[in-house]
Design a protein around this motif. Structure first.
Motif, PDB file in Angstrom:
ATOM      1  N   ILE A   9       0.839  -1.206   0.000  1.00 39.77           N
ATOM      2  CA  ILE A   9       0.000   0.000   0.000  1.00 39.77           C
ATOM      3  C   ILE A   9       0.869   1.249   0.000  1.00 39.77           C
ATOM      4  O   ILE A   9       0.628   2.199  -0.770  1.00 39.77           O
ATOM      5  CB  ILE A   9      -0.974  -0.010   1.202  1.00 39.77           C
ATOM      6  N   ILE A  10       1.915   1.256   0.837  1.00 43.18           N
ATOM      7  CA  ILE A  10       2.815   2.425   0.899  1.00 43.18           C
ATOM      8  C   ILE A  10       3.509   2.619  -0.446  1.00 43.18           C
ATOM      9  O   ILE A  10       3.589   3.746  -0.967  1.00 43.18           O
ATOM     10  CB  ILE A  10       3.834   2.251   2.040  1.00 43.18           C
ATOM     11  N   ALA A  16       1.937   6.303  -7.105  1.00 45.00           N
ATOM     12  CA  ALA A  16       0.892   7.206  -7.600  1.00 45.00           C
ATOM     13  C   ALA A  16       1.342   8.660  -7.494  1.00 45.00           C
ATOM     14  O   ALA A  16       1.103   9.465  -8.410  1.00 45.00           O
ATOM     15  CB  ALA A  16      -0.402   6.981  -6.829  1.00 45.00           C
ATOM     16  N   LEU A  17       2.009   9.008  -6.380  1.00 45.07           N
ATOM     17  CA  LEU A  17       2.497  10.388  -6.216  1.00 45.07           C
ATOM     18  C   LEU A  17       3.569  10.717  -7.257  1.00 45.07           C
ATOM     19  O   LEU A  17       3.557  11.807  -7.848  1.00 45.07           O
ATOM     20  CB  LEU A  17       3.041  10.588  -4.807  1.00 45.07           C
ATOM     21  N   GLY A  22       5.174  13.362 -12.208  1.00 48.51           N
ATOM     22  CA  GLY A  22       5.706  13.262 -13.565  1.00 48.51           C
ATOM     23  C   GLY A  22       4.775  13.857 -14.599  1.00 48.51           C
ATOM     24  O   GLY A  22       5.208  14.544 -15.522  1.00 48.51           O
ATOM     25  N   ILE A  23       3.492  13.618 -14.451  1.00 45.87           N
ATOM     26  CA  ILE A  23       2.504  14.191 -15.384  1.00 45.87           C
ATOM     27  C   ILE A  23       2.489  15.713 -15.280  1.00 45.87           C
ATOM     28  O   ILE A  23       2.467  16.424 -16.289  1.00 45.87           O
ATOM     29  CB  ILE A  23       1.108  13.588 -15.121  1.00 45.87           C
TER      30      ILE A  23
END
Length: 81
Positions: A9-10, A16-17, A22-23
């Motif tokens: 999960i971590i 995701a962060l 990056g996006i």
């Protein structure tokens, strides 16, 4: 919950962060690239306009110098007679 599930999960949250960061950075890079392109286009147009002005000024100066030399020759020819 097992420690392996907590670790997954971590890691998923950090992934995701980093993907989101990056996006965001990619979007900012595209915007900066467009601004740089606009600036270089403006600078190129300005340089071409200055070059055209210098070319026209050179023509005018050369024509004036030819006319002034011809006038000097004509005046010096009158004085010799």
């Amino acid at each position: 919950m097992d420690w392996a599930q907590i670790l997954v999960i971590i890691l998923a949250v950090f992934l995701a962060l980093f993907l989101l960061a990056g996006i965001i950075l990619l979007v900012l890079l595209i915007q900066i690239t467009r601004q740089i392109k606009h600036i270089t286009t403006t600078a190129q147009n300005t340089a071409e306009a200055i070059e055209d002005t210098v070319r026209k000024a050179r023509r005018v100066v050369s024509k004036k110098s030819i006319i002034s030399k011809a006038a000097e020759l004509f005046k010096s020819g009158e004085r010799k007679e």
